[in-house]
Design an enzyme around this catalytic site. Structure first.
Site, PDB file in Angstrom:
ATOM      1  N   GLN A 101       0.846  -1.195   0.000  1.00  0.00           N
ATOM      2  CA  GLN A 101       0.000   0.000   0.000  1.00  0.00           C
ATOM      3  C   GLN A 101       0.878   1.240   0.000  1.00  0.00           C
ATOM      4  O   GLN A 101       0.384   2.353  -0.142  1.00  0.00           O
ATOM      5  CB  GLN A 101      -0.869   0.019   1.265  1.00  0.00           C
ATOM      6  CG  GLN A 101      -1.817  -1.155   1.360  1.00  0.00           C
ATOM      7  CD  GLN A 101      -2.394  -1.274   2.768  1.00  0.00           C
ATOM      8  OE1 GLN A 101      -3.372  -0.638   3.096  1.00  0.00           O
ATOM      9  NE2 GLN A 101      -1.782  -2.086   3.607  1.00  0.00           N
ATOM     10  N   HIS A 129      -1.492   1.545  -4.258  1.00  0.00           N
ATOM     11  CA  HIS A 129      -1.879   2.934  -4.011  1.00  0.00           C
ATOM     12  C   HIS A 129      -1.035   3.935  -4.807  1.00  0.00           C
ATOM     13  O   HIS A 129      -1.033   5.122  -4.494  1.00  0.00           O
ATOM     14  CB  HIS A 129      -1.810   3.259  -2.514  1.00  0.00           C
ATOM     15  CG  HIS A 129      -2.916   2.617  -1.727  1.00  0.00           C
ATOM     16  ND1 HIS A 129      -2.936   2.568  -0.353  1.00  0.00           N
ATOM     17  CD2 HIS A 129      -4.040   1.989  -2.127  1.00  0.00           C
ATOM     18  CE1 HIS A 129      -4.030   1.936   0.053  1.00  0.00           C
ATOM     19  NE2 HIS A 129      -4.707   1.565  -1.007  1.00  0.00           N
ATOM     20  N   CYS A 137      -1.570  13.845 -14.536  1.00  0.00           N
ATOM     21  CA  CYS A 137      -2.361  15.024 -14.889  1.00  0.00           C
ATOM     22  C   CYS A 137      -3.806  14.792 -14.461  1.00  0.00           C
ATOM     23  O   CYS A 137      -4.399  13.771 -14.806  1.00  0.00           O
ATOM     24  CB  CYS A 137      -2.279  15.296 -16.384  1.00  0.00           C
ATOM     25  SG  CYS A 137      -3.364  16.656 -16.868  1.00  0.00           S
ATOM     26  N   SER A 203      -2.386  -1.186   9.443  1.00  0.00           N
ATOM     27  CA  SER A 203      -3.491  -1.190  10.400  1.00  0.00           C
ATOM     28  C   SER A 203      -4.698  -1.917   9.815  1.00  0.00           C
ATOM     29  O   SER A 203      -5.673  -2.154  10.516  1.00  0.00           O
ATOM     30  CB  SER A 203      -3.868   0.252  10.780  1.00  0.00           C
ATOM     31  OG  SER A 203      -4.222   0.970   9.619  1.00  0.00           O
TER      32      SER A 203
HETATM   33  N1  APR Z   1       7.116  -2.524  12.571  1.00  0.00           N
HETATM   34  C1  APR Z   1       5.919  -3.144  12.351  1.00  0.00           C
HETATM   35  N2  APR Z   1       4.738  -2.494  12.367  1.00  0.00           N
HETATM   36  C2  APR Z   1       4.757  -1.175  12.605  1.00  0.00           C
HETATM   37  C3  APR Z   1       5.954  -0.457  12.837  1.00  0.00           C
HETATM   38  C4  APR Z   1       7.178  -1.190  12.820  1.00  0.00           C
HETATM   39  N3  APR Z   1       8.354  -0.601  13.038  1.00  0.00           N
HETATM   40  N4  APR Z   1       5.632   0.846  13.054  1.00  0.00           N
HETATM   41  C5  APR Z   1       4.298   0.944  12.942  1.00  0.00           C
HETATM   42  N5  APR Z   1       3.766  -0.277  12.681  1.00  0.00           N
HETATM   43  C6  APR Z   1       2.358  -0.624  12.423  1.00  0.00           C
HETATM   44  C7  APR Z   1       1.318   0.095  13.248  1.00  0.00           C
HETATM   45  O1  APR Z   1       1.094  -0.607  14.472  1.00  0.00           O
HETATM   46  C8  APR Z   1       0.084   0.022  12.320  1.00  0.00           C
HETATM   47  O2  APR Z   1      -0.615  -1.190  12.492  1.00  0.00           O
HETATM   48  O3  APR Z   1       2.095  -0.246  11.083  1.00  0.00           O
HETATM   49  C9  APR Z   1       0.713   0.047  10.933  1.00  0.00           C
HETATM   50  C10 APR Z   1       0.601   1.365  10.199  1.00  0.00           C
HETATM   51  O4  APR Z   1      -0.763   1.630   9.928  1.00  0.00           O
HETATM   52  P1  APR Z   1      -1.221   2.909   9.089  1.00  0.00           P
HETATM   53  O5  APR Z   1      -0.453   4.122   9.508  1.00  0.00           O
HETATM   54  O6  APR Z   1      -2.699   2.950   9.176  1.00  0.00           O
HETATM   55  O7  APR Z   1      -0.726   2.585   7.597  1.00  0.00           O
HETATM   56  P2  APR Z   1      -1.394   1.681   6.480  1.00  0.00           P
HETATM   57  O8  APR Z   1      -2.126   0.538   7.061  1.00  0.00           O
HETATM   58  O9  APR Z   1      -0.322   1.405   5.492  1.00  0.00           O
HETATM   59  O10 APR Z   1      -2.429   2.691   5.831  1.00  0.00           O
HETATM   60  C11 APR Z   1      -3.180   2.255   4.733  1.00  0.00           C
HETATM   61  O11 APR Z   1      -4.133   4.410   4.384  1.00  0.00           O
HETATM   62  O12 APR Z   1      -3.651   6.674   4.527  1.00  0.00           O
HETATM   63  C12 APR Z   1      -3.883   5.619   3.668  1.00  0.00           C
HETATM   64  O13 APR Z   1      -3.243   5.284   1.433  1.00  0.00           O
HETATM   65  C13 APR Z   1      -2.720   5.372   2.741  1.00  0.00           C
HETATM   66  O14 APR Z   1      -1.663   3.307   2.075  1.00  0.00           O
HETATM   67  C14 APR Z   1      -2.196   4.031   3.185  1.00  0.00           C
HETATM   68  C15 APR Z   1      -3.426   3.367   3.756  1.00  0.00           C
END
Ligand code: APR
Length: 259
Positions: A101, A129, A137, A203
């Site tokens: 993602q 993503h 554009c 997440s």
């Molecule tokens: N090692 C493992 N897991 C980690 C670490 C780490 N060092 N640091 C953070 N995490 C975990 C957090 O606990 C959480 O579960 O990574 C996850 C990050 O979650 P989000 O910030 O919600 O990111 P993501 O799931 O990729 O978001 C999905 O949402 O904003 C949009 O398009 C964007 O691709 C993104 C999508």
């Protein structure tokens, strides 16, 4: 080694075909901020407020300022041991596809680094993503390499399309937008074909990407979740490994380069 880690390593060793779904957590140890949780805010904006077509239509300067900041930050980051362990897995004997993602390009850089002079393509990710270092554009859809030094000083200074003069935007999928159908169907296909899905640092709240692991489960495959915290997918997992991906993945995948 913990009992959980030993079990997870056995599952990886027994798998015939692996799919990996990564999220922002895999890049956290490279210094790229995650979207949710600690560090998930930029100038008090939540990503859900900025990463939308409505926000871009209303205030393209602020949206470009955010992406320009993120481009600069990512340009200074490097793939970490987690990205490299996954790249080495994908370059190894077990057919493996990395679905991400993330728009930061760090899996691609890890693929080239891990492959050296060999062919990196098995480790190149399916980027559901988009990619932050490309522009698209908003009028004609043409794609071009992006710049890190976007002039956000005024509305008129924002980048425009060389072909049609439409407003350029980062080539990423925003909330409320559809994912590229071919890319999405490839992600679901490789997940269905896999007997093991490794979910790392997401997440698992944003659809449809969060459902990719369910395609593996529905076909009788298994899940391993690697995350700092439990996620909505942890309950479905055969093994849930809690901790930083950069430490857990090399141990799980046992694909560290010889020292
Ligand atoms: N090692 C493992 N897991 C980690 C670490 C780490 N060092 N640091 C953070 N995490 C975990 C957090 O606990 C959480 O579960 O990574 C996850 C990050 O979650 P989000 O910030 O919600 O990111 P993501 O799931 O990729 O978001 C999905 O949402 O904003 C949009 O398009 C964007 O691709 C993104 C999508």
């Amino acid at each position: 080694m913990t009992e959980e880690m030993a079990r997870a390593r056995r599952l990886v060793g027994e798998a015939g075909r692996i799919v990996v779904l990564t999220g922002a957590g895999i890049s956290a140890e490279s210094g790229v901020p995650t979207f949710r949780g600690a560090g998930g805010l930029w100038k008090s904006h939540r990503s859900e407020e900025l990463a939308t077509p409505e926000a871009f239509a209303r205030d393209p300067q602020t949206v470009w300022e955010w992406y320009s900041w993120r481009r600069g930050l990512i340009a200074d980051c490097a793939p970490n041991r987690g990205h490299l362990a996954l790249a080495r897995l994908a370059l190894g004997d077990t057919p493996t596809t990395i679905v991400t993602q993330n728009v930061d390009g760090l899996h691609t850089r890890a693929a080239h680094e891990a492959a050296g002079s060999a062919e990196p393509s098995p480790a190149l990710p399916v980027e559901v993503h988009g990619a932050i270092d490309r522009d698209k554009c908003s009028a004609c859809g043409a794609r071009t390499p992006g710049t890190t030094s976007v002039d956000t000083s005024s509305h008129d200074s924002l980048p425009r399309c060389a072909a049609c003069d439409g407003m350029l935007r980062p080539d990423v999928v925003w909330f409320g937008e559809a994912l590229e159908p071919e890319i999405l169907s490839r992600a679901f296909q490789v997940a269905q074909d896999a007997d093991l899905c490794l979910v790392v640092g997401t997440s698992a709240l944003v659809q449809p990407a969060a459902s990719v692991p369910l395609a593996t489960l529905q076909e009788g495959g298994l899940l391993i979740v690697v995350d700092l915290e439990r996620t909505p997918l942890s309950g479905e997992a055969e093994v849930s490994l809690l901790g930083p991906a950069g430490e857990l993945l090399p141990e799980l995948l046992d694909v560290e380069p010889p020292t």
